[in-house]
Design an enzyme around this catalytic site. Structure first.
Site, PDB file in Angstrom:
ATOM      1  N   GLY A  48       0.678  -1.172   0.067  1.00 50.78           N
ATOM      2  CA  GLY A  48       0.154  -0.022  -0.166  1.00 50.78           C
ATOM      3  C   GLY A  48       0.926   1.375  -0.037  1.00 50.78           C
ATOM      4  O   GLY A  48       1.503   1.336  -0.738  1.00 50.78           O
ATOM      5  N   GLY A  94     -14.238  -3.737   5.622  1.00 52.56           N
ATOM      6  CA  GLY A  94     -13.649  -3.474   4.383  1.00 52.56           C
ATOM      7  C   GLY A  94     -12.286  -3.762   4.252  1.00 52.56           C
ATOM      8  O   GLY A  94     -11.416  -3.479   3.173  1.00 52.56           O
ATOM      9  N   LYS A 110       3.186 -10.215  -3.500  1.00 52.40           N
ATOM     10  CA  LYS A 110       4.378  -9.204  -3.051  1.00 52.40           C
ATOM     11  C   LYS A 110       5.699  -9.557  -2.984  1.00 52.40           C
ATOM     12  O   LYS A 110       6.590  -8.820  -3.281  1.00 52.40           O
ATOM     13  CB  LYS A 110       3.716  -8.363  -1.825  1.00 52.40           C
ATOM     14  CG  LYS A 110       2.311  -7.944  -2.047  1.00 52.40           C
ATOM     15  CD  LYS A 110       1.732  -7.608  -0.434  1.00 52.40           C
ATOM     16  CE  LYS A 110       0.297  -6.895  -0.952  1.00 52.40           C
ATOM     17  NZ  LYS A 110      -0.337  -6.525   0.457  1.00 52.40           N
ATOM     18  N   GLY A 121      -6.221  -0.276   1.828  1.00 60.55           N
ATOM     19  CA  GLY A 121      -7.034   1.022   1.736  1.00 60.55           C
ATOM     20  C   GLY A 121      -7.103   1.680   0.708  1.00 60.55           C
ATOM     21  O   GLY A 121      -5.996   1.978   0.086  1.00 60.55           O
TER      22      GLY A 121
END
Length: 424
Positions: free
Chosen positions: A129, A182, A200, A297
């Site tokens: 992220g 979420g 990753k 997110g």
């Protein structure tokens, strides 16, 4: 001030965050970068659905490709095959490409490198992220040999394990909460079975070592078998359980693995809770570096996407200058992927056995016969059975698996024995 026009493919959670941040911080970005980023087109499937956002919408990728004023295309739709087709078309039209798509990068990295032919290609948002770990590997640590790196690469799994530890929630309850907040998809398979962290790990391994590894060749295990009593026992022994991605170089071999691990309390990774990601990286020049932040997110991922956009926009006057995504790796051709059976570490073993004469002798002798020595042993007695917890000394995966199979064959063994690796 120079204007740099981009197109965005997809207006989901991340795409919308990219648009909102670019609009909110338009002047700030321009002041810091010397470039004014302009959204030329946003490609969606159904324009009517997004008319409320007052954006230059389109339903045609071709319209973007043929627009010579658009210099960069951002892909934010997910999946593998269709985004890969988009990337091919973008590179064919001599445009820069930015993506947050870890699955596509991990599975198609070699093809993408060839197709880009030196065109700018950004994928910072594909790993952890908002943590700028791609930039660190590709730029900041370029003068270092990466000795090893390891860390928490999936925020969903970390959130679940944190809830189990701090709130005493069952795995299923913690997963449900992650979905409500979420953090987890309706189908959480990639997160809880280690696939997302595996993608990753492969991307970072390519950057660090130039190694071409396939997902099926890497040891990947998830957290779906972890129970509350494992969390409690780990705590009693001085550990927390985390899902880790680990890469280590030894001579010409690189070991790659994703699995739950017992992490010592005094290790920085053990203190990272919730949906955060964290990575420990050791370079031969800088020593250990620790990176921590939001790993998922809309806003965190969008931050990484915008970082790529701005960095590429700064290269606008050097359009012919090669910008290889993963560099040139002729130097690294001697590296090989270590066979998973040869990977060595300590193990935590939990096994329930009936109260019978000679049980402990059979357990310890079976381990010893297969080259597994015991570092620590705990026993918790029940009415008709006992829970045996063993910490082994460092041993090879293959030897432990052979011993484990023999333990499973004994008729005094109850339920499903557990083995978890110990992080060193």
């Amino acid at each position: 001030m120079h204007k740099y026009k981009i197109a965005i493919i997809g207006l989901g959670t991340v795409g919308l965050s990219v648009v909102q941040i670019l609009n909110k911080h338009k002047n700030l970005i321009a002041q810091r970068s010397g470039v004014e980023i302009e959204i030329g087109k946003v490609v969606v499937r159904n324009k009517k659905k997004y008319e409320c956002h007052n954006l230059p919408l389109s339903e045609s990728l071709q319209e973007v490709l043929e627009d010579k004023s658009i210099s960069l295309v951002v892909e934010l739709i997910g999946g593998v095959d269709y985004p890969f087709e988009i990337a091919k078309k973008v590179f064919a039209h001599k445009k820069a490409f930015v993506t947050a798509n870890k699955a596509m990068i991990a599975s198609k990295m070699q093809e993408l490198c060839k197709l880009s032919k030196g065109l700018p290609f950004g994928f910072e948002a594909s790993v952890c992220g908002g943590i700028p770990i791609i930039e660190a590997f590709r730029d900041s640590l370029v003068g270092n040999e990466i000795l090893d790196f390891s860390g928490i690469m999936n925020g969903t799994s970390n959130f679940i394990l944190t809830q189990m530890e701090e709130k005493n929630q069952s795995f299923s309850m913690a997963l449900s909460q992650a979905q409500e907040l979420g953090y987890a998809e309706a189908d959480p398979t990639l997160d809880i079975q280690g696939g997302d962290a595996g993608h990753k790990l492969l991307i970072l391994a390519k950057l660090a070592y130039g190694i071409e590894a396939k997902e099926e060749d890497v040891l990947i295990e998830g957290i779906e078998e972890i129970e509350l009593d494992d969390i409690a026992m780990a705590k009693r022994l001085g550990y927390k359980i985390k899902l880790l991605g680990i890469a280590r170089k030894e001579d010409e071999f690189v070991e790659l693995r994703v699995h739950p691990a017992l992490v010592p309390y005094d290790c920085m990774l053990s203190s990272v809770g919730g949906a955060k990601n964290a990575l420990s990286v050791r370079g031969d020049g800088v020593g250990e570096m620790f990176y921590c932040g939001l790993g998922a997110g809309g806003d965190a991922t969008a931050s990484a996407v915008i970082s790529d956009i701005v960095n590429i926009a700064r290269l606008r006057e050097c359009a012919s200058y090669p910008f290889p995504a993963f560099g040139s790796f002729d130097f690294y051709k001697h590296f090989k992927l270590k066979d998973r059976g040869e990977i060595a570490c300590q193990f935590y073993i939990k096994i329930e056995v009936l109260h019978q004469s000679g049980v402990m002798a059979k357990l310890t002798s079976t381990l010893a016969e297969n080259g597994v020595s015991i570092s620590q042993l705990l026993q918790e007695d029940k009415t008709q059975s006992a829970i045996i917890v063993i910490l082994t000394h460092r041993c090879e995966e293959r030897k432990l698996n052979e011993a484990f199979c023999k333990l499973l064959s004994f008729d005094f063994v109850l339920g499903n024995p557990r083995k978890i690796r110990v992080y060193e």
